[in-house]
Design a protein around this motif. Structure first.
Motif, PDB file in Angstrom:
ATOM      1  N   HIS A   1       6.775  12.578   2.054  1.00  0.00           N
ATOM      2  CA  HIS A   1       5.811  12.640   3.151  1.00  0.00           C
ATOM      3  C   HIS A   1       4.395  12.954   2.670  1.00  0.00           C
ATOM      4  CE1 HIS A   1       9.768  14.008   4.945  1.00  0.00           C
ATOM      5  NE2 HIS A   1       9.624  12.740   5.331  1.00  0.00           N
ATOM      6  N   ALA A   2       4.103  12.624   1.414  1.00  0.00           N
ATOM      7  CA  ALA A   2       2.761  12.841   0.871  1.00  0.00           C
ATOM      8  C   ALA A   2       1.838  11.710   1.305  1.00  0.00           C
ATOM      9  CB  ALA A   2       2.820  12.899  -0.655  1.00  0.00           C
ATOM     10  N   ASP A   3       0.570  12.047   1.513  1.00  0.00           N
ATOM     11  CA  ASP A   3      -0.410  11.000   1.803  1.00  0.00           C
ATOM     12  C   ASP A   3      -0.949  10.456   0.483  1.00  0.00           C
ATOM     13  OD1 ASP A   3      -2.464  12.726   0.906  1.00  0.00           O
ATOM     14  OD2 ASP A   3      -2.968  13.355   2.923  1.00  0.00           O
TER      15      ASP A   3
ATOM     16  N   SER B   1      -2.637  11.861  11.843  1.00  0.00           N
ATOM     17  CA  SER B   1      -2.410  12.152  10.433  1.00  0.00           C
ATOM     18  C   SER B   1      -2.634  10.890   9.621  1.00  0.00           C
ATOM     19  CB  SER B   1      -0.962  12.636  10.253  1.00  0.00           C
ATOM     20  OG  SER B   1      -0.636  12.762   8.887  1.00  0.00           O
TER      21      SER B   1
ATOM     22  N   ARG C   1       6.377   3.879   4.722  1.00  0.00           N
ATOM     23  CA  ARG C   1       5.106   4.397   5.242  1.00  0.00           C
ATOM     24  C   ARG C   1       5.358   4.883   6.656  1.00  0.00           C
ATOM     25  NH1 ARG C   1      -0.832   2.177   4.992  1.00  0.00           N
ATOM     26  NH2 ARG C   1      -1.630   2.911   6.980  1.00  0.00           N
TER      27      ARG C   1
ATOM     28  N   ARG D   1       1.642   8.554   5.596  1.00  0.00           N
ATOM     29  CA  ARG D   1       2.449   9.319   4.633  1.00  0.00           C
ATOM     30  C   ARG D   1       3.494   8.384   4.049  1.00  0.00           C
ATOM     31  NH1 ARG D   1       1.878  14.941   5.491  1.00  0.00           N
ATOM     32  NH2 ARG D   1       0.065  15.240   6.816  1.00  0.00           N
ATOM     33  N   TYR D   2       3.974   8.727   2.866  1.00  0.00           N
ATOM     34  CA  TYR D   2       4.927   7.874   2.164  1.00  0.00           C
ATOM     35  C   TYR D   2       6.127   8.691   1.701  1.00  0.00           C
ATOM     36  CZ  TYR D   2       1.039   4.668   2.206  1.00  0.00           C
ATOM     37  OH  TYR D   2       0.024   3.865   2.619  1.00  0.00           O
ATOM     38  N   GLU D   3       7.273   8.020   1.665  1.00  0.00           N
ATOM     39  CA  GLU D   3       8.496   8.670   1.209  1.00  0.00           C
ATOM     40  C   GLU D   3       9.390   7.655   0.535  1.00  0.00           C
ATOM     41  OE1 GLU D   3      10.733  10.233   4.510  1.00  0.00           O
ATOM     42  OE2 GLU D   3      10.506   8.388   5.644  1.00  0.00           O
TER      43      GLU D   3
END
Length: 145
Positions: free
Chosen positions: A35-37, A77, A71, A80-82
């Protein structure tokens, strides 16, 4: 025995992507920082390989298109990516600090939800975002009272 690096390299090859130090670094960061951008990914990757924020954006786009990353875009927000893909899970977002966690499918098999009307669409996935207050923010609020 396979290692995370060899698994990532094989996943890139299987997806038809060239194995590069930047792509491997981004996959590694996403595995440890879900969940980091893009900005957070860039700062983590920059300590591992020479890169630019644009290169990280390009890599994230390539990984998402190839199905190796997902994504998500919670309201208010940045994207975010995972790494967790293909299982139709959902997310819970803290209204106080913006923390995000995974929530497994709410009921049954994908797409988890059955709308009353699909307007003729063939539904393949449901995306649900739950909003609440995370345990850390709850503890902070309790301590302040």
């Amino acid at each position: 025995m396979a290692t995370p690096a060899t698994d990532a390299a094989e996943a890139l090859r299987h997806a038809g992507l060239k194995v590069t130090a930047g792509r491997l670094a981004v996959l590694d960061v996403l595995a440890t920082m879900p969940h980091a951008d893009a900005d957070r990914v860039f700062h983590a990757v920059a300590g591992l390989v020479p890169t630019s924020i644009q290169s990280v954006h390009n890599i994230l786009g390539d990984l998402t298109t190839a199905g190796l990353a997902r994504r998500i875009e919670p309201a208010g927000s940045p994207a975010r990516y995972e790494r967790r893909t293909g299982d139709n899970h959902h997310h819970v977002v803290c209204r106080e600090c913006g923390a995000i966690d995974d929530v497994d499918c709410v009921t049954g098999e994908p797409p988890c939800l059955s709308p009353r009307s699909t307007a003729g669409y063939a539904i393949v996935q449901a995306e649900v975002t739950f909003w609440g207050v995370c345990p850390a923010c709850q503890a902070t609020a309790t301590a302040a009272t």
